[in-house]
Design a protein around this motif. Structure first.
Motif, PDB file in Angstrom:
ATOM      1  N   GLU A 104      -8.436   8.610  -3.272  1.00 49.31           N
ATOM      2  CA  GLU A 104      -8.469   7.125  -4.424  1.00 49.31           C
ATOM      3  C   GLU A 104      -7.457   7.322  -5.300  1.00 49.31           C
ATOM      4  O   GLU A 104      -6.653   6.297  -5.510  1.00 49.31           O
ATOM      5  CB  GLU A 104      -9.652   7.324  -5.173  1.00 49.31           C
ATOM      6  CG  GLU A 104     -11.047   7.200  -4.333  1.00 49.31           C
ATOM      7  CD  GLU A 104     -12.416   7.354  -5.107  1.00 49.31           C
ATOM      8  OE1 GLU A 104     -12.290   7.204  -6.449  1.00 49.31           O
ATOM      9  OE2 GLU A 104     -13.414   7.308  -4.438  1.00 49.31           O
ATOM     10  N   ARG A 149      -4.127  12.774   5.806  1.00 48.55           N
ATOM     11  CA  ARG A 149      -5.158  12.542   4.718  1.00 48.55           C
ATOM     12  C   ARG A 149      -6.265  13.516   4.649  1.00 48.55           C
ATOM     13  O   ARG A 149      -6.793  13.442   3.889  1.00 48.55           O
ATOM     14  CB  ARG A 149      -5.706  10.892   5.148  1.00 48.55           C
ATOM     15  CG  ARG A 149      -4.415   9.859   5.033  1.00 48.55           C
ATOM     16  CD  ARG A 149      -5.028   8.456   5.493  1.00 48.55           C
ATOM     17  NE  ARG A 149      -6.094   8.227   4.792  1.00 48.55           N
ATOM     18  CZ  ARG A 149      -6.213   7.233   3.733  1.00 48.55           C
ATOM     19  NH1 ARG A 149      -5.088   6.543   3.491  1.00 48.55           N
ATOM     20  NH2 ARG A 149      -7.084   6.873   3.181  1.00 48.55           N
ATOM     21  N   PRO A 197       0.804  -1.238  -0.095  1.00 44.66           N
ATOM     22  CA  PRO A 197       0.014  -0.183   0.039  1.00 44.66           C
ATOM     23  C   PRO A 197       1.013   1.348  -0.105  1.00 44.66           C
ATOM     24  O   PRO A 197       2.004   1.181   0.411  1.00 44.66           O
ATOM     25  CB  PRO A 197      -0.941  -0.126   1.492  1.00 44.66           C
ATOM     26  CG  PRO A 197       0.080  -1.145   2.381  1.00 44.66           C
ATOM     27  CD  PRO A 197       0.850  -2.011   1.285  1.00 44.66           C
ATOM     28  N   GLU A 214      -4.265   6.326  -2.998  1.00 49.24           N
ATOM     29  CA  GLU A 214      -4.424   5.006  -2.520  1.00 49.24           C
ATOM     30  C   GLU A 214      -4.045   3.930  -3.565  1.00 49.24           C
ATOM     31  O   GLU A 214      -3.361   2.801  -3.300  1.00 49.24           O
ATOM     32  CB  GLU A 214      -5.795   4.658  -1.892  1.00 49.24           C
ATOM     33  CG  GLU A 214      -5.773   5.497  -0.556  1.00 49.24           C
ATOM     34  CD  GLU A 214      -7.366   5.306   0.013  1.00 49.24           C
ATOM     35  OE1 GLU A 214      -8.332   5.032  -0.637  1.00 49.24           O
ATOM     36  OE2 GLU A 214      -7.495   5.867   1.270  1.00 49.24           O
TER      37      GLU A 214
END
Length: 123
Positions: A26, A17, A10, A29
């Motif tokens: 999004e 954040r 990840p 990530e």
């Protein structure tokens, strides 16, 4: 995830954040690790879009795509939050209990090298 294919590590956020929109989160990530690898020259660009992304990171173009804008925002926040005074203003605890000057020197050395590599100045 495909069978037999290892999971991608990840993306590790190095800043809060909370400052990002859902769309930006999004992007980070899903693509943050790949963007980071391109920005630090750990990976060479394969496509024109990736070449443009690297040029944006180097400051040769203004960010236009969501990926470029999000990555540049991420870099700015990482830098901003690395200042202990800014972190204190946001109520974010220091990550290192050591002397403030040692922290600044270490942070400057690490991020200075990353920025230099991202801009291609280590050639």
């Amino acid at each position: 995830m495909s069978p037999g294919r290892p999971a991608r590590p990840p993306f590790v956020f190095r800043c809060s954040r909370e400052v990002f929109t859902e769309e930006e989160l999004e992007v980070l990530e899903e693509y943050g690790r790949g963007l980071e690898r391109l920005a630090t020259r750990e990976r060479l660009p394969d496509t024109p879009a990736q070449q443009r992304f690297v040029a944006v990171v180097r400051g040769e173009h203004e960010p236009k795509t969501i990926y470029e804008r999000t990555w540049m925002k991420y870099l700015l926040w990482v830098e901003w939050e690395s200042d202990p005074a800014n972190r204190a203003a946001m109520g974010i605890p220091r990550r290192m209990p050591d002397d403030r000057e040692d922290w600044k020197r270490m942070r400057g050395a690490i991020w200075g090298e990353v920025r230099q590599r991202a801009r291609g100045l280590d050639d």
